[in-house]
Design a protein around this motif. Structure first.
Motif, short mmCIF file in Angstrom:
data_model
loop_
_atom_site.label_atom_id
_atom_site.label_comp_id
_atom_site.label_asym_id
_atom_site.label_seq_id
_atom_site.Cartn_x
_atom_site.Cartn_y
_atom_site.Cartn_z
N TYR A 8 -5.02 -67.68 1.48
CA TYR A 8 -3.64 -68.17 1.58
C TYR A 8 -2.68 -67.11 1.04
O TYR A 8 -2.13 -67.24 -0.05
CB TYR A 8 -3.48 -69.48 0.78
CG TYR A 8 -4.36 -70.61 1.23
CD1 TYR A 8 -4.26 -71.14 2.51
CD2 TYR A 8 -5.29 -71.16 0.36
CE1 TYR A 8 -5.06 -72.21 2.91
CE2 TYR A 8 -6.10 -72.22 0.75
CZ TYR A 8 -5.99 -72.73 2.02
OH TYR A 8 -6.78 -73.77 2.41
N GLN A 9 -2.48 -66.05 1.81
CA GLN A 9 -1.65 -64.95 1.33
C GLN A 9 -0.19 -65.36 1.15
O GLN A 9 0.48 -64.88 0.23
CB GLN A 9 -1.75 -63.73 2.26
CG GLN A 9 -3.00 -62.91 2.04
CD GLN A 9 -4.25 -63.55 2.64
OE1 GLN A 9 -4.20 -64.19 3.68
NE2 GLN A 9 -5.37 -63.38 1.95
N GLY A 10 0.33 -66.26 1.97
CA GLY A 10 1.71 -66.72 1.82
C GLY A 10 1.90 -67.52 0.54
O GLY A 10 2.86 -67.31 -0.20
N ASN A 27 1.58 -65.08 -2.39
CA ASN A 27 2.79 -64.30 -2.58
C ASN A 27 3.87 -65.15 -3.25
O ASN A 27 4.58 -64.68 -4.15
CB ASN A 27 3.29 -63.74 -1.25
CG ASN A 27 4.36 -62.72 -1.43
OD1 ASN A 27 4.33 -61.90 -2.35
ND2 ASN A 27 5.35 -62.75 -0.56
N GLU A 81 -4.59 -75.64 11.12
CA GLU A 81 -3.30 -75.30 11.72
C GLU A 81 -2.14 -75.68 10.77
O GLU A 81 -1.21 -74.91 10.59
CB GLU A 81 -3.13 -76.01 13.06
CG GLU A 81 -1.85 -75.64 13.78
CD GLU A 81 -1.71 -76.34 15.13
OE1 GLU A 81 -0.69 -76.08 15.79
OE2 GLU A 81 -2.58 -77.14 15.50
N PHE A 89 -2.15 -73.29 7.90
CA PHE A 89 -1.65 -71.99 8.36
C PHE A 89 -0.12 -72.02 8.39
O PHE A 89 0.54 -71.08 7.93
CB PHE A 89 -2.21 -71.66 9.76
CG PHE A 89 -1.69 -70.38 10.31
CD1 PHE A 89 -2.23 -69.16 9.91
CD2 PHE A 89 -0.64 -70.38 11.22
CE1 PHE A 89 -1.74 -67.97 10.42
CE2 PHE A 89 -0.14 -69.19 11.73
CZ PHE A 89 -0.69 -67.98 11.34
N THR A 90 0.44 -73.10 8.91
CA THR A 90 1.90 -73.23 9.00
C THR A 90 2.52 -73.28 7.60
O THR A 90 3.54 -72.63 7.34
CB THR A 90 2.28 -74.49 9.81
OG1 THR A 90 1.71 -74.37 11.11
CG2 THR A 90 3.78 -74.64 9.92
N ASP A 139 1.25 -72.07 4.82
CA ASP A 139 1.08 -70.74 4.24
C ASP A 139 2.13 -69.78 4.81
O ASP A 139 2.76 -69.03 4.07
CB ASP A 139 -0.33 -70.23 4.52
CG ASP A 139 -0.65 -68.96 3.77
OD1 ASP A 139 -0.58 -68.97 2.52
OD2 ASP A 139 -0.98 -67.95 4.42
N LYS A 140 2.35 -69.84 6.10
CA LYS A 140 3.34 -68.98 6.77
C LYS A 140 4.76 -69.30 6.27
O LYS A 140 5.55 -68.40 6.00
CB LYS A 140 3.26 -69.15 8.28
CG LYS A 140 4.12 -68.20 9.07
CD LYS A 140 3.83 -68.36 10.56
CE LYS A 140 4.49 -67.34 11.42
NZ LYS A 140 5.89 -67.28 11.46
N THR A 141 5.06 -70.57 6.13
CA THR A 141 6.39 -70.99 5.64
C THR A 141 6.64 -70.42 4.25
O THR A 141 7.72 -69.89 3.97
CB THR A 141 6.49 -72.53 5.61
OG1 THR A 141 6.32 -73.02 6.94
CG2 THR A 141 7.83 -72.99 5.06
N SER A 189 5.23 -67.84 2.93
CA SER A 189 5.30 -66.37 2.98
C SER A 189 6.69 -65.89 3.39
O SER A 189 7.06 -64.75 3.11
CB SER A 189 4.25 -65.80 3.93
OG SER A 189 4.62 -66.01 5.28
N GLU A 190 7.46 -66.75 4.04
CA GLU A 190 8.78 -66.36 4.54
C GLU A 190 9.90 -66.65 3.55
O GLU A 190 11.05 -66.36 3.83
CB GLU A 190 9.06 -67.06 5.87
CG GLU A 190 8.14 -66.57 6.97
CD GLU A 190 8.21 -67.39 8.25
OE1 GLU A 190 8.90 -68.44 8.26
OE2 GLU A 190 7.57 -66.98 9.22
#
Length: 183
Positions: free
Chosen positions: A40-42, A45, A156, A159-160, A162-164, A166-167
């Motif tokens: 979970y890189q996001g 971070n 999924e 992933f979403t 984690d992506k959120t 990360s942003e």
């Protein structure tokens, strides 16, 4: 001439909080490493940035004590807790820590009122406001994970999430750059 404008009790309380903030930094760093290791890189971070923010809070306490003529005392930092066993446990740990920190902040505010130390009372108001934001942020993490499905979330959804995370903006303001207009 003694230029210390803090009581011994207040100086100790502020030093303890300085160390508590460093401990928080270590906790969030350890949670970030755990998340990074899980892929979970996001989230990692996000936690790394939060760790840096807690360190900055510690520096803010250090600078205040020094500016009031005191001498902050660096203590041994306890080891962070064991790795969480799930994202729910991780986010619950973040929330619990923020609530505990709020309680400690309020105790210093109470002490400043009791001592009629208006400079410290004023200084602590920034942290009162910050803890409102921190608790809200932690609660939002828990809520987002629940919406994603909690510990039964699909890959999924995770992933979403984690992506959120990360942003979210990378910039962590430095404590020494804080002013009355930009705390």
């Amino acid at each position: 001439m003694n230029t210390n404008r803090l009581s011994t009790i207040m100086e100790t309380a502020l030093s303890n909080q300085m160390n508590k903030e460093i401990h928080a930094s270590h906790i969030f760093l350890s949670y970030g490493i755990w998340a990074d290791d899980k892929g979970y890189q996001g989230i990692a971070n996000f936690l790394y940035r939060h760790s840096q923010e807690e360190r900055n809070h510690s520096i803010k306490f250090m600078e205040y004590i020094l500016n009031r003529g005191g001498k902050p005392k660096v203590e041994a930092i306890p080891a962070p807790p064991n790795d969480p066993d799930s994202l729910t446990a991780c986010f619950d740990g973040v929330f619990k820590h923020e609530v505990d920190n709020t309680t400690a902040i309020y105790k210093i505010v109470d002490l400043s009122l009791e001592e009629k130390d208006w400079a410290t009372w004023n200084f602590m108001q920034w942290f009162v406001q910050e803890q409102i934001e921190e608790e809200t942020l932690a609660q939002n993490l828990i809520d987002k994970l629940k919406i994603a499905g909690g510990d039964r979330a699909t890959d999924e959804s995770l992933f979403t999430l984690d992506k959120t995370l990360s942003e979210t903006p990378n910039e962590v303001p430095l404590a020494q750059e804080a002013t009355g207009y930009n705390p």
